[in-house]
Design a protein around this motif. Structure first.
Motif, PDB file in Angstrom:
ATOM      1  N   LEU A  96      12.168   3.569  -0.670  1.00  0.00           N
ATOM      2  CA  LEU A  96      12.411   3.495   0.772  1.00  0.00           C
ATOM      3  C   LEU A  96      11.440   2.524   1.430  1.00  0.00           C
ATOM      4  N   VAL A  97      10.166   2.617   1.052  1.00  0.00           N
ATOM      5  CA  VAL A  97       9.143   1.758   1.648  1.00  0.00           C
ATOM      6  C   VAL A  97       9.327   0.305   1.218  1.00  0.00           C
ATOM      7  N   ASP A  98       9.705   0.103  -0.048  1.00  0.00           N
ATOM      8  CA  ASP A  98       9.770  -1.253  -0.622  1.00  0.00           C
ATOM      9  C   ASP A  98      11.179  -1.844  -0.623  1.00  0.00           C
ATOM     10  N   HIS A  99      12.056  -1.290   0.177  1.00  0.00           N
ATOM     11  CA  HIS A  99      13.457  -1.724   0.189  1.00  0.00           C
ATOM     12  C   HIS A  99      13.579  -3.253   0.269  1.00  0.00           C
ATOM     13  N   ASP A 100      12.912  -3.856   1.230  1.00  0.00           N
ATOM     14  CA  ASP A 100      13.032  -5.310   1.431  1.00  0.00           C
ATOM     15  C   ASP A 100      12.358  -6.101   0.312  1.00  0.00           C
ATOM     16  N   ILE A 101      11.199  -5.623  -0.154  1.00  0.00           N
ATOM     17  CA  ILE A 101      10.501  -6.321  -1.237  1.00  0.00           C
ATOM     18  C   ILE A 101      11.319  -6.273  -2.518  1.00  0.00           C
ATOM     19  N   ASP A 102      11.886  -5.107  -2.837  1.00  0.00           N
ATOM     20  CA  ASP A 102      12.666  -4.956  -4.069  1.00  0.00           C
ATOM     21  C   ASP A 102      13.850  -5.914  -4.106  1.00  0.00           C
ATOM     22  N   ALA A 103      14.400  -6.234  -2.943  1.00  0.00           N
ATOM     23  CA  ALA A 103      15.541  -7.153  -2.900  1.00  0.00           C
ATOM     24  C   ALA A 103      15.148  -8.578  -3.271  1.00  0.00           C
ATOM     25  N   GLN A 104      13.846  -8.876  -3.250  1.00  0.00           N
ATOM     26  CA  GLN A 104      13.374 -10.238  -3.538  1.00  0.00           C
ATOM     27  C   GLN A 104      12.807 -10.401  -4.943  1.00  0.00           C
ATOM     28  N   VAL A 105      12.700  -9.300  -5.702  1.00  0.00           N
ATOM     29  CA  VAL A 105      12.112  -9.330  -7.037  1.00  0.00           C
ATOM     30  C   VAL A 105      13.212  -9.139  -8.079  1.00  0.00           C
TER      31      VAL A 105
END
Length: 319
Positions: A96-105
Motif C-alpha cells: 500500500l505504501v509503495d504502490h507508486d514505487i513498485d510500478a516503476q521497478v
C-alpha cells in the motif's frame, strides 16, 4: 519466472510451482501474492527468532523444573501462525505504501496493486483480516507478551517509509522482523531478560545482513527511483560489512546462550549456522541477482540450524 510469464496472473519473481497456483482459485491469487504466500521465505525468517527465543526459554524453564512440553509446542504453533499472518500483513501494508514505487521497478510492477488486479480498498480489507488473525494469536499469550507485541507495531508502521529517509531501511526491518526474539521469552516467563535482549540484537544484525544481500537485486532500479538501502550504501564494500554484521550475529547469539546458561549442544547448531553465514560471504557476487536471491533464501537453513541446536539441548536436559 521471467517478465513474459507475469501476464498469467503471477508475479515475476515468485516460484511458478508454488501451492498457491496449484490449489487456490484464481480469484484468490492476488491476495495470496499480497501476503507473499507464494514466497514463504519471509514468514520463515520472521518465525526463526520466535522459535529461538521460545526454545532458549524452554531450556531455562526445564533446568528450573518449570517446563511443560504441551505449552512449548502450543507456543511454537502460535508463532508459526502469527508469523504467516503478520508477515502477510506487513507485506500488504508495504505494498500500500509503495504502490507508486513498485510500478516503476521491474521486479515489483507485476504485483497485484501496481498491475491493477486488486484495488486499494480490497487491499485494506485484506490487511484488516490478517491483522485480526494476528490479534487472535496474540491473545493466547500473557498480558506482558501482548503489550510487548503491541509495542512493535510502531516500527512495523515506520519500516516501509524508511527507504525514503535513511540509507539504513534494513535496520528498521531488523527491528521489526526480529521482535520474536523477545516474544518467545516473554511468552514463557511474562518478562524479559538480558539473554532475550541480546538474542534480539543478534537477530537484528542478522536481518540487516541477509536483507542487504536481497537488496542488491534491485540496486539499479532503486537508484533510478531514489530508494535508499544498505546495498546501495555499502556497494563494493558489502562483503566487508557482512563480515561485521554476521560476526556480530554469531557473537550476540552466543552471548545470549551464555547469559541464559544454555548447554553446549546448542552451540553446535550455532556453529553450523555460522559456517553457512561465512559461506554466503565467500561466494557472494553482488552483481548476480539470481545468486543474491538464492543466498538470501539460504538463511532459512541458518535459522533452522540454530533452532535445532537449541532443541537438541532441550532434549538432552534432565527432567
Amino acid at each position: 519466472m521471467n517478465e513474459t510469464t507475469a501476464g498469467d496472473g503471477r508475479v515475476i519473481d515468485a516460484p511458478s510451482d508454488n501451492w498457491v497456483y496449484r490449489f487456490l482459485p484464481r480469484w484468490l491469487w492476488p491476495f495470496a501474492q499480497l501476503a507473499r504466500w507464494d514466497r514463504p521465505i519471509g514468514w520463515q525468517l520472521l518465525m526463526w527468532p520466535c522459535f529461538w527465543s521460545a526454545a532458549m526459554a524452554a531450556n531455562v524453564a526445564k533446568a528450573e523444573q518449570q517446563f511443560y512440553l504441551p505449552i512449548f509446542i502450543f507456543h511454537l504453533f502460535l508463532f508459526f501462525i502469527g508469523s504467516v499472518a503478520m508477515r502477510g500483513a506487513g507485506c500488504t501494508w508495504n505494498d500500500l505504501v509503495d504502490h507508486d514505487i513498485d510500478a516503476q521497478v521491474a521486479r515489483t510492477r507485476s504485483r497485484p496493486l501496481p498491475s491493477g488486479r486488486v484495488s486499494r480498498l480490497q487491499t485494506k480489507i485484506f490487511l484488516a483480516l490478517q491483522l485480526l488473525v494476528g490479534l487472535l494469536v496474540l491473545f493466547q499469550f500473557n498480558t506482558f507478551a501482548i503489550g510487548l507485541a503491541i509495542a512493535s507495531l510502531l516500527v512495523v508502521v515506520i519500516y516501509p517509509f524508511a527507504k525514503r529517509f535513511t540509507d539504513w531501511p534494513q535496520l528498521f526491518l531488523g527491528l521489526a522482523f526480529s521482535w520474536g526474539a523477545l516474544m518467545g521469552w516473554a511468552g514463557m516467563f511474562g518478562n524479559l531478560s538480558w539473554a532475550a535482549v541480546i538474542l534480539y540484537v543478534g537477530a537484528v544484525v542478522w536481518t540487516i545482513g541477509y536483507d542487504t544481500i536481497y537488496a542488491h537485486q534491485d540496486k539499479e532500479d532503486d537508484a533510478l527511483v531514489g530508494v535508499r538501502s544498505t546495498a546501495r550504501l555499502f556497494g563494493e564494500r558489502t562483503k566487508t560489512w557482512l563480515w561485521r554484521l554476521y560476526g556480530a550475529t554469531f557473537l550476540a547469539i552466543a552471548a545470549s546462550f551464555a547469559l541464559a546458561g544454555i548447554g553446549p549442544v546448542a552451540y553446535v547448531g550455532l556453529l553450523a549456522g555460522g559456517v553457512m553465514l561465512v559461506w554466503q560471504i565467500l561466494v557472494l557476487d553482488i552483481d548476480n541477482p539470481d545468486q543474491c536471491l538464492a543466498l538470501f533464501k539460504s538463511n532459512n537453513r541458518v535459522g533452522a540450524l540454530i533452532f535445532a541446536g537449541l532443541l537438541l539441548s532441550l532434549l538432552f536436559l534432565p527432567g
